[in-house]
Design a protein around this motif. Structure first.
Motif, PDB file in Angstrom:
ATOM      1  N   ARG A   2       7.132 -14.687  -6.262  1.00 20.38           N
ATOM      2  CA  ARG A   2       7.925 -13.662  -6.933  1.00 20.38           C
ATOM      3  C   ARG A   2       9.277 -13.463  -6.246  1.00 20.38           C
ATOM      4  O   ARG A   2       9.471 -13.831  -5.094  1.00 20.38           O
ATOM      5  CB  ARG A   2       7.184 -12.317  -6.918  1.00 20.38           C
ATOM      6  N   THR A   3      10.178 -12.840  -6.976  1.00 21.13           N
ATOM      7  CA  THR A   3      11.431 -12.364  -6.413  1.00 21.13           C
ATOM      8  C   THR A   3      11.264 -10.884  -6.085  1.00 21.13           C
ATOM      9  O   THR A   3      10.791 -10.117  -6.928  1.00 21.13           O
ATOM     10  CB  THR A   3      12.586 -12.552  -7.412  1.00 21.13           C
TER      11      THR A   3
ATOM     12  N   VAL B 228      26.926 -14.104 -10.169  1.00 24.65           N
ATOM     13  CA  VAL B 228      26.845 -15.037  -9.041  1.00 24.65           C
ATOM     14  C   VAL B 228      25.452 -14.977  -8.409  1.00 24.65           C
ATOM     15  O   VAL B 228      24.868 -16.006  -8.052  1.00 24.65           O
ATOM     16  CB  VAL B 228      27.923 -14.707  -7.993  1.00 24.65           C
ATOM     17  N   ILE B 229      24.921 -13.767  -8.289  1.00 29.30           N
ATOM     18  CA  ILE B 229      23.581 -13.604  -7.726  1.00 29.30           C
ATOM     19  C   ILE B 229      22.543 -14.288  -8.617  1.00 29.30           C
ATOM     20  O   ILE B 229      21.645 -14.987  -8.140  1.00 29.30           O
ATOM     21  CB  ILE B 229      23.248 -12.108  -7.558  1.00 29.30           C
ATOM     22  N   ILE B 230      22.681 -14.102  -9.924  1.00 30.28           N
ATOM     23  CA  ILE B 230      21.760 -14.726 -10.880  1.00 30.28           C
ATOM     24  C   ILE B 230      21.815 -16.248 -10.780  1.00 30.28           C
ATOM     25  O   ILE B 230      20.779 -16.931 -10.751  1.00 30.28           O
ATOM     26  CB  ILE B 230      22.089 -14.275 -12.315  1.00 30.28           C
ATOM     27  N   LYS B 231      23.035 -16.788 -10.685  1.00 34.38           N
ATOM     28  CA  LYS B 231      23.189 -18.244 -10.574  1.00 34.38           C
ATOM     29  C   LYS B 231      22.542 -18.764  -9.295  1.00 34.38           C
ATOM     30  O   LYS B 231      21.917 -19.831  -9.289  1.00 34.38           O
ATOM     31  CB  LYS B 231      24.677 -18.613 -10.609  1.00 34.38           C
TER      32      LYS B 231
ATOM     33  N   ILE C 289      17.712  -8.705 -13.020  1.00 33.74           N
ATOM     34  CA  ILE C 289      17.335 -10.044 -12.571  1.00 33.74           C
ATOM     35  C   ILE C 289      16.217 -10.614 -13.432  1.00 33.74           C
ATOM     36  O   ILE C 289      16.265 -11.766 -13.879  1.00 33.74           O
ATOM     37  CB  ILE C 289      16.913 -10.011 -11.087  1.00 33.74           C
ATOM     38  N   GLN C 290      15.209  -9.804 -13.709  1.00 33.65           N
ATOM     39  CA  GLN C 290      14.078 -10.279 -14.503  1.00 33.65           C
ATOM     40  C   GLN C 290      14.511 -10.642 -15.921  1.00 33.65           C
ATOM     41  O   GLN C 290      14.078 -11.652 -16.493  1.00 33.65           O
ATOM     42  CB  GLN C 290      12.978  -9.215 -14.549  1.00 33.65           C
TER      43      GLN C 290
ATOM     44  N   THR D 281       9.781 -10.392 -11.040  1.00 33.66           N
ATOM     45  CA  THR D 281      10.528  -9.615 -10.046  1.00 33.66           C
ATOM     46  C   THR D 281       9.839  -8.288  -9.763  1.00 33.66           C
ATOM     47  O   THR D 281       9.368  -7.609 -10.683  1.00 33.66           O
ATOM     48  CB  THR D 281      11.970  -9.356 -10.533  1.00 33.66           C
ATOM     49  N   ARG D 282       9.787  -7.929  -8.495  1.00 30.75           N
ATOM     50  CA  ARG D 282       9.227  -6.652  -8.074  1.00 30.75           C
ATOM     51  C   ARG D 282      10.261  -5.921  -7.208  1.00 30.75           C
ATOM     52  O   ARG D 282      11.092  -6.544  -6.553  1.00 30.75           O
ATOM     53  CB  ARG D 282       7.939  -6.842  -7.275  1.00 30.75           C
TER      54      ARG D 282
END
Length: 319
Positions: A162-163, A200-203, A234-235, A242-243
């Protein structure tokens, strides 16, 4: 000077009790009486003041929080409230004051100093956001609390692929997030001093997933955004499970580390030395492992800055 007062103000931080102990015992060693002022500036205004003896501070060096308690006090921000505080100090014959807290606490101490009350400020806050000192009392303990929590969360993140988004304290300063994120190998560290582009974080997350990365850790300072909202985004944009964990006030508590106990003891003792030398109106701190003292005016006029080199390093190591 034969009688001094000590109070804690603002948010509590581990190591405040160690600082109180040092102030009391250093003063008594030099034949000076010490009076504890309870509930911060609110207690100063109301006269909640009691004499402290050697035994009053026994067995507290290892305890988190503050035995003097702490409270916010809007009244003390007014000239009338400040005058009430001065009157109480004179009533109890207190000739000098040690204030343990953050910049808001120091502003109160500065006001008292302007009215002829010798005052010394000791920086105590887990945010490490005070200019004029490399470290504040409580930062190291809170940092280790955060690291321990992230270590445990990483075990679950790895097991379930998981993220995890972990929100830590830091409304205006990102030191806690930066240090914890670097120490724990976080993929992304979000701090209030830097505007992060979510795209940018998503990429970065997608790139890591595409090369086989099974889990990710994102550390967010509360001042950089809501961990819950960031987790949802993010999810939605990655379809990665994601948690979110908001560590909250667990970061403030706990037994202080050796570093915080020693720092608090050194700064507490220095505050008494300065008062007895007639060198008040200052904030004490530590820079390059040397004890220092800065005038309140200079300390409060400066801003605390995030370590840009450390932030850059975190980016380089999280590719």
């Amino acid at each position: 000077m034969k009688r001094i007062g000590v109070l804690t103000s603002g948010g509590d931080s581990p190591g405040m009790n160690a600082a109180i102990r040092a102030v009391v015992r250093k003063a008594i060693f030099h034949g000076v009486e010490v009076y504890g002022i309870y509930q911060g500036y609110a207690g100063l205004i109301s006269g909640d003041i009691k004499k402290l003896e050697l035994g009053s501070v026994g067995d507290i060096i290892h305890r988190g929080g503050t035995i003097l308690y702490t409270a916010r006090c809007e009244e003390f921000k007014t000239p009338e409230g400040q005058q009430k505080g001065v009157d109480q100090l004179k009533k109890f014959g207190i000739e000098g004051l040690v204030v343990i807290g953050g910049d808001g606490s120091f502003k109160g101490a500065q006001k008292l100093a302007e009215q002829g009350i010798p005052a010394i400020g000791i920086p105590g806050t887990i945010d490490n956001d005070i200019a004029g000192t490399d470290y504040t009392i409580g930062f190291d303990t809170a940092l280790n609390t955060v690291i321990e929590a992230i270590d445990k969360i990483r075990d679950t993140a790895t097991s379930h692929e998981r993220t995890y988004v972990i929100e830590v304290m830091g409304r205006d300063a990102g030191d806690l997030a930066l240090w914890a994120g670097l120490a724990d190998g976080a993929e992304t560290i979000m701090v209030p001093e830097v505007d992060e582009d979510m795209d940018v974080i998503i990429k970065r997350l997608k790139r890591g997933h595409d090369r086989g990365k099974k889990h990710s850790i994102i550390v967010v300072a509360e001042g950089a955004g809501s961990g819950v909202d960031i987790g949802k985004e993010i999810q939605q944009k990655t379809d990665l499970e994601t948690r979110v964990t908001v560590l909250g006030h667990i970061q403030r508590g706990g037994s202080p580390t050796a570093q915080d106990r020693v720092l608090a003891s050194r700064l507490g003792a220095l505050s008494i030395e300065l008062l007895l030398d007639g060198n008040a109106g200052k904030m004490v701190g530590i820079e390059n492992n040397e004890l220092v003292a800065h005038n309140f005016e200079d300390a409060l006029a400066k801003e605390h800055y995030l370590d840009e080199k450390m932030y850059k390093l975190s980016k380089e190591l999280s590719i």
